[in-house]
Design a protein around this motif. Sequence first.
Motif, mmCIF file in Angstrom:
data_model
loop_
_atom_site.group_PDB
_atom_site.id
_atom_site.type_symbol
_atom_site.label_atom_id
_atom_site.label_comp_id
_atom_site.label_asym_id
_atom_site.label_seq_id
_atom_site.Cartn_x
_atom_site.Cartn_y
_atom_site.Cartn_z
ATOM 1 N N THR A 59 0.824 -1.206 0.000
ATOM 2 C CA THR A 59 0.000 0.000 0.000
ATOM 3 C C THR A 59 0.860 1.258 0.000
ATOM 4 N N ALA A 60 1.900 1.268 0.830
ATOM 5 C CA ALA A 60 2.801 2.423 0.872
ATOM 6 C C ALA A 60 3.476 2.619 -0.489
ATOM 7 N N THR A 61 3.866 1.516 -1.120
ATOM 8 C CA THR A 61 4.496 1.585 -2.439
ATOM 9 C C THR A 61 3.532 2.177 -3.461
ATOM 10 N N GLU A 62 2.299 1.695 -3.470
ATOM 11 C CA GLU A 62 1.297 2.220 -4.401
ATOM 12 C C GLU A 62 1.066 3.710 -4.196
ATOM 13 N N LYS A 63 0.919 4.118 -2.944
ATOM 14 C CA LYS A 63 0.627 5.524 -2.655
ATOM 15 C C LYS A 63 1.799 6.423 -3.034
ATOM 16 N N LEU A 64 3.031 5.994 -2.736
ATOM 17 C CA LEU A 64 4.194 6.809 -3.106
ATOM 18 C C LEU A 64 4.377 6.873 -4.616
ATOM 19 N N LEU A 65 4.134 5.746 -5.298
ATOM 20 C CA LEU A 65 4.246 5.748 -6.756
ATOM 21 C C LEU A 65 3.176 6.658 -7.362
ATOM 22 N N MET A 66 1.984 6.611 -6.806
ATOM 23 C CA MET A 66 0.901 7.479 -7.278
ATOM 24 C C MET A 66 1.309 8.948 -7.146
ATOM 25 N N TYR A 67 1.883 9.300 -6.016
ATOM 26 C CA TYR A 67 2.344 10.675 -5.788
ATOM 27 C C TYR A 67 3.448 11.040 -6.787
ATOM 28 N N ALA A 68 4.391 10.110 -6.977
ATOM 29 C CA ALA A 68 5.523 10.378 -7.872
ATOM 30 C C ALA A 68 5.070 10.543 -9.320
ATOM 31 N N LEU A 69 4.042 9.783 -9.716
ATOM 32 C CA LEU A 69 3.572 9.845 -11.096
ATOM 33 C C LEU A 69 2.594 10.988 -11.334
ATOM 34 N N GLY A 70 1.975 11.448 -10.263
ATOM 35 C CA GLY A 70 0.973 12.494 -10.410
ATOM 36 C C GLY A 70 -0.315 11.981 -11.021
ATOM 37 N N ARG A 71 -0.585 10.700 -10.858
ATOM 38 C CA ARG A 71 -1.809 10.088 -11.378
ATOM 39 C C ARG A 71 -2.110 8.828 -10.577
ATOM 40 N N GLY A 72 -3.272 8.291 -10.785
ATOM 41 C CA GLY A 72 -3.653 7.067 -10.102
ATOM 42 C C GLY A 72 -2.890 5.860 -10.628
ATOM 43 N N ILE A 73 -2.902 4.798 -9.855
ATOM 44 C CA ILE A 73 -2.262 3.539 -10.261
ATOM 45 C C ILE A 73 -3.261 2.750 -11.100
ATOM 46 N N GLU A 74 -2.806 2.255 -12.233
ATOM 47 C CA GLU A 74 -3.638 1.451 -13.127
ATOM 48 C C GLU A 74 -3.204 -0.010 -13.063
ATOM 49 N N TYR A 75 -4.010 -0.886 -13.645
ATOM 50 C CA TYR A 75 -3.708 -2.322 -13.613
ATOM 51 C C TYR A 75 -2.340 -2.617 -14.215
ATOM 52 N N TYR A 76 -1.944 -1.868 -15.217
ATOM 53 C CA TYR A 76 -0.661 -2.110 -15.873
ATOM 54 C C TYR A 76 0.523 -1.626 -15.043
ATOM 55 N N ASP A 77 0.274 -0.912 -13.954
ATOM 56 C CA ASP A 77 1.341 -0.478 -13.054
ATOM 57 C C ASP A 77 1.649 -1.529 -11.984
ATOM 58 N N LEU A 78 0.770 -2.490 -11.789
ATOM 59 C CA LEU A 78 0.925 -3.440 -10.685
ATOM 60 C C LEU A 78 2.205 -4.270 -10.752
#
Length: 116
Positions: A59-78
């Motif tokens: 969860t922490a990884t997803e949230k930090l990646l979301m912040y770094a990308l400036g967008r939501g996480i998509e299925y292809y980001d998993l």
Amino acid sequence: MDPLGFALENYDGVGKWRAKDAGKPIDVSAKLPDGTVFEGPAGLKKILLTRSRDQFVATATEKLLMYALGRGIEYYDLPAVRSIAREAAKDNNRMSALITAIVQSTPFQMRRTPEL
């Protein structure tokens, strides 16, 4: 309020530690939906570092990646999220390792910035 919020009641609105509110002791006991009982930030930390460690890191990884990308996480980001978590685990999930793995990830390296 959720159980995690009860566990963190010792912190006031600006993050200052307090043992009493309006002269009364603060109750920081909490119970998770699965029935696990814990008390305060120390109890929450123990649960997050033991039983729920993998879920917390993901969860922490997803949230930090979301912040770094400036967008939501998509299925292809998993796959990248899992790869970042594996890389951070090599250094005991230190925050610096997590941030380094995010910066070196394909989604971060390939992100687009708006044209000005």
